[in-house]
Design a protein around this motif. Structure first.
Motif, PDB file in Angstrom:
ATOM      1  N   THR A  16       0.098  -4.907  -3.991  1.00  0.00           N
ATOM      2  CA  THR A  16      -1.011  -4.719  -3.047  1.00  0.00           C
ATOM      3  C   THR A  16      -0.685  -5.316  -1.685  1.00  0.00           C
ATOM      4  O   THR A  16      -0.946  -4.702  -0.638  1.00  0.00           O
TER       5      THR A  16
ATOM      6  N   LEU B  60      -5.479   2.918  -8.890  1.00  0.00           N
ATOM      7  CA  LEU B  60      -6.739   2.978  -8.147  1.00  0.00           C
ATOM      8  C   LEU B  60      -7.153   1.596  -7.647  1.00  0.00           C
ATOM      9  O   LEU B  60      -7.675   1.458  -6.527  1.00  0.00           O
TER      10      LEU B  60
ATOM     11  N   TRP C 140      -9.108   4.750   6.104  1.00  0.00           N
ATOM     12  CA  TRP C 140      -9.236   4.310   4.701  1.00  0.00           C
ATOM     13  C   TRP C 140      -8.632   5.348   3.755  1.00  0.00           C
ATOM     14  O   TRP C 140      -7.889   4.993   2.831  1.00  0.00           O
ATOM     15  N   LEU C 141      -8.923   6.616   3.996  1.00  0.00           N
ATOM     16  CA  LEU C 141      -8.390   7.670   3.131  1.00  0.00           C
ATOM     17  C   LEU C 141      -6.871   7.755   3.225  1.00  0.00           C
ATOM     18  O   LEU C 141      -6.182   7.941   2.214  1.00  0.00           O
TER      19      LEU C 141
ATOM     20  N   THR D 278      -5.916  -2.023  -1.105  1.00  0.00           N
ATOM     21  CA  THR D 278      -5.051  -1.787   0.047  1.00  0.00           C
ATOM     22  C   THR D 278      -5.822  -1.116   1.183  1.00  0.00           C
ATOM     23  O   THR D 278      -5.759  -1.563   2.334  1.00  0.00           O
ATOM     24  N   ALA D 279      -6.547  -0.047   0.869  1.00  0.00           N
ATOM     25  CA  ALA D 279      -7.258   0.698   1.907  1.00  0.00           C
ATOM     26  C   ALA D 279      -8.327  -0.165   2.575  1.00  0.00           C
ATOM     27  O   ALA D 279      -8.458  -0.154   3.806  1.00  0.00           O
ATOM     28  N   THR D 280      -9.072  -0.928   1.775  1.00  0.00           N
ATOM     29  CA  THR D 280     -10.153  -1.743   2.339  1.00  0.00           C
ATOM     30  C   THR D 280      -9.612  -2.840   3.256  1.00  0.00           C
ATOM     31  O   THR D 280     -10.082  -3.006   4.399  1.00  0.00           O
TER      32      THR D 280
ATOM     33  N   ALA E 202      -4.821   0.777  -4.736  1.00  0.00           N
ATOM     34  CA  ALA E 202      -5.105   1.634  -3.571  1.00  0.00           C
ATOM     35  C   ALA E 202      -6.433   1.261  -2.915  1.00  0.00           C
ATOM     36  O   ALA E 202      -6.541   1.261  -1.687  1.00  0.00           O
ATOM     37  N   THR E 203      -7.444   0.936  -3.729  1.00  0.00           N
ATOM     38  CA  THR E 203      -8.744   0.560  -3.157  1.00  0.00           C
ATOM     39  C   THR E 203      -8.643  -0.744  -2.370  1.00  0.00           C
ATOM     40  O   THR E 203      -9.154  -0.851  -1.245  1.00  0.00           O
TER      41      THR E 203
ATOM     42  N   PHE F 286      -5.419   4.781   1.411  1.00  0.00           N
ATOM     43  CA  PHE F 286      -5.600   4.991  -0.028  1.00  0.00           C
ATOM     44  C   PHE F 286      -4.545   5.955  -0.569  1.00  0.00           C
ATOM     45  O   PHE F 286      -3.927   5.702  -1.609  1.00  0.00           O
TER      46      PHE F 286
ATOM     47  N   SER G 296      -0.985   4.360  -0.572  1.00  0.00           N
ATOM     48  CA  SER G 296      -0.807   3.410  -1.679  1.00  0.00           C
ATOM     49  C   SER G 296      -0.718   4.127  -3.017  1.00  0.00           C
ATOM     50  O   SER G 296       0.120   3.780  -3.861  1.00  0.00           O
ATOM     51  N   LEU G 297      -1.580   5.116  -3.203  1.00  0.00           N
ATOM     52  CA  LEU G 297      -1.602   5.841  -4.475  1.00  0.00           C
ATOM     53  C   LEU G 297      -0.300   6.596  -4.714  1.00  0.00           C
ATOM     54  O   LEU G 297       0.092   6.829  -5.855  1.00  0.00           O
TER      55      LEU G 297
END
Length: 267
Positions: A140, A65, A197-198, A71-73, A68-69, A201, A204-205
């Motif tokens: 990351t 998490l 973003w989703l 990475t997405a941001t 992934a957070t 996320f 990455s997850l």
């Protein structure tokens, strides 16, 4: 409004069944009391309770998490900057080259991306001593490289269809470019940012290959833990964890869909 024929309804049912029956199977088996996930005995929720007592699994979840957070941001920030530059600056020398280069990671196999990033980190460690070890940070960085390309395409498509007359009207009234971007452009492309973003996320997850190349001691992500433990058989705790992840992602997609639907209704 046109009515669907029986042929179309059958096709829809088969299509959705092909997509969602495997997921529903995992959810149902997460409530199976038996240690043998393929043998149903009776309904139970004990695997969800024992999941909280599995420290290794919880640590892997938080590590994934966290990666992934981040990475997405960062992928949304970088993808937005790249998309704004490519759309707003119009034609310039080398535009096609830059556009192709930012999309190249999409067609690059994950195993090649992981190997390339590993070689780069080994080379920089020998030259400047960074990174001193491989772990969540290197994973990351590699995930950001991959996810930025996906986010860029989503936001670029939204900006290309964007009606700039609103921005131009604000600028004519004296608004600075930064304020126009923050107050007008950013809210109007918000659904694309949320979708990007989703997607980043989820990418990455879900990643296993790249993380396997770039992980180090104490940096085990959830896909790596599941892949290593599945060799001994699928644990009911894994099914419980997968069900929770499916629920959270479905909730996120539902919220993003509602935001997009409300935006479309307001137009």
């Amino acid at each position: 409004m046109r009515r669907l024929s029986s042929f179309n309804i059958t096709g829809l049912i088969l299509g959705y069944a092909f997509l969602y029956i495997p997921i529903l199977t995992v959810v149902v088996l997460s409530f199976n009391d038996s240690m043998l996930v393929t043998t149903w005995t009776r309904f139970t929720t004990k695997w969800y309770t024992s999941l909280l007592e599995n420290e290794g699994l919880i640590d892997a979840v938080f590590a994934s998490l966290k990666v992934a957070t981040m990475t997405a941001t960062l992928a949304v920030v970088l993808g937005t900057l790249a998309a704004v530059t490519m759309v707003r600056f119009g034609d310039f020398k080398g535009r096609m080259l830059f556009s192709g280069m930012i999309s190249a990671p999409l067609i690059m196999p994950d195993i090649m991306t992981g190997l390339a990033m590993l070689m780069m980190f080994v080379a920089t460690e020998q030259l400047i001593g960074w990174p001193s070890h491989r772990g969540l940070m290197t994973i990351t960085i590699a995930h950001i490289t991959l996810a930025t390309a996906y986010v860029y395409l989503i936001i670029h498509a939204r900006l290309a269809d964007f009606d700039r007359s609103v921005e131009e009207a604000a600028q004519d009234l004296g608004a600075r470019p930064t304020k126009v971007f923050l107050v007008i452009t950013l809210p109007m492309i918000a659904p694309s940012l949320i979708s990007g973003w989703l997607l980043a996320f989820a990418l990455s997850l879900d990643d296993l290959v790249i993380a396997s190349f770039l992980s180090g001691p104490g940096a085990t992500t959830l896909p790596m833990l599941i892949f290593s433990s599945i060799r001994l058989g699928v644990s009911p705790e894994i099914n419980a964890l997968a069900s929770i992840i499916v629920f959270i992602i479905s909730l996120g997609v539902l919220v993003a869909g509602l935001v997009t639907w409300r935006r479309q209704r307001e137009k």
